[in-house]
Write an enzyme that holds these catalytic residues in place. Sequence first.
Site, PDB file in Angstrom:
ATOM      1  N   CYS A  79     -46.763 -62.342-103.249  1.00 51.90           N
ATOM      2  CA  CYS A  79     -45.362 -62.849-102.401  1.00 51.90           C
ATOM      3  C   CYS A  79     -44.516 -63.972-102.202  1.00 51.90           C
ATOM      4  CB  CYS A  79     -45.552 -61.787-101.417  1.00 51.90           C
ATOM      5  SG  CYS A  79     -44.246 -61.681-100.650  1.00 51.90           S
ATOM      6  N   ASP A 109     -38.370 -53.322-106.071  1.00 52.02           N
ATOM      7  CA  ASP A 109     -38.569 -54.225-104.933  1.00 52.02           C
ATOM      8  C   ASP A 109     -36.983 -54.724-103.915  1.00 52.02           C
ATOM      9  OD1 ASP A 109     -39.132 -56.352-103.486  1.00 52.02           O
ATOM     10  OD2 ASP A 109     -40.777 -56.971-104.922  1.00 52.02           O
ATOM     11  N   HIS A 120     -42.130 -53.830-103.637  1.00 46.87           N
ATOM     12  CA  HIS A 120     -42.860 -54.834-103.346  1.00 46.87           C
ATOM     13  C   HIS A 120     -44.339 -54.580-102.947  1.00 46.87           C
ATOM     14  CE1 HIS A 120     -42.832 -59.413-102.456  1.00 46.87           C
ATOM     15  NE2 HIS A 120     -43.164 -58.967-101.387  1.00 46.87           N
TER      16      HIS A 120
END
Length: 273
Positions: free
Chosen positions: A153, A210, A242
């Site tokens: 991330c 995502d 995600h």
Amino acid sequence: MTRREFIATTTLATGFTLAVQPIAESIIATDPTGLIAGAVNIPVKDGEIPAYRAQPATGKNFPIVLVIQEIFGVHQHIQDVCRRFAKLGYVAIAPELFARQGDVSQLDSIDEIRQVVAKVPDAQVLSDLDATINWAVKSSNGNSDKLAITGFCWGGRITWLYSAHNPQVKAGVAWYGRLVGNTSELTPKHPVDVASKLKVPVLGLYGGQDTGIPLDTVEQMREQLKASRSQSEILVYPDAPHAFFADYRPSYREVDAKDGWKRLQAWFKQHGV
């Protein structure tokens, strides 16, 4: 507090960041037996920052893996990832890159965490990672000729940027890191801006579902990478959201996460790490 007066004012999380509670049952816990694993302090330009280090208990000249945190900091999940690498023979180090700006592990709101992270300059992060490598070589039997980086991330974005910053990196793997964005004094460039000149081979692992990283930005990155000589690649898991590697969250997708982990290991070995 001035930068000159800065010393580490936070310690590593002893569990999970409050904002990610409750913890999913799919959590993976790696046994530290046979490892040296725990908190260390990394000397940086203006003091020290805390980090988590894991490595085999015996041996020397270990390949180095920088493990770059999510927005939630170096909490239990990132620490466990370091232990997974140590079981494979690496010295893995995850420096707490938000240390100067605040301890996000004690915040129970994602919005509060974002306010802290928004104050973290890219230049500070890149410098701290340089210092982390120096520490790994001097204090942890690390071999800087076998250097890799991976991040998740927020850390996925940093993986691309650090690979552009330090050509000594032999291989990188970026897990669903943001690729485009608005530039600012603190974030002057994004991965798409450095892609065409990238020399380090980076494998990007992204989720087709995502909602925070649109697939058109992934395609922009792919297009820019064509101009580089890095041999970087991007793989999209069509059904993954995600944070599909985050085994402590509902977003975890076991099949895709395990496949990505196998690909990471193969990528590192392919490029000599």
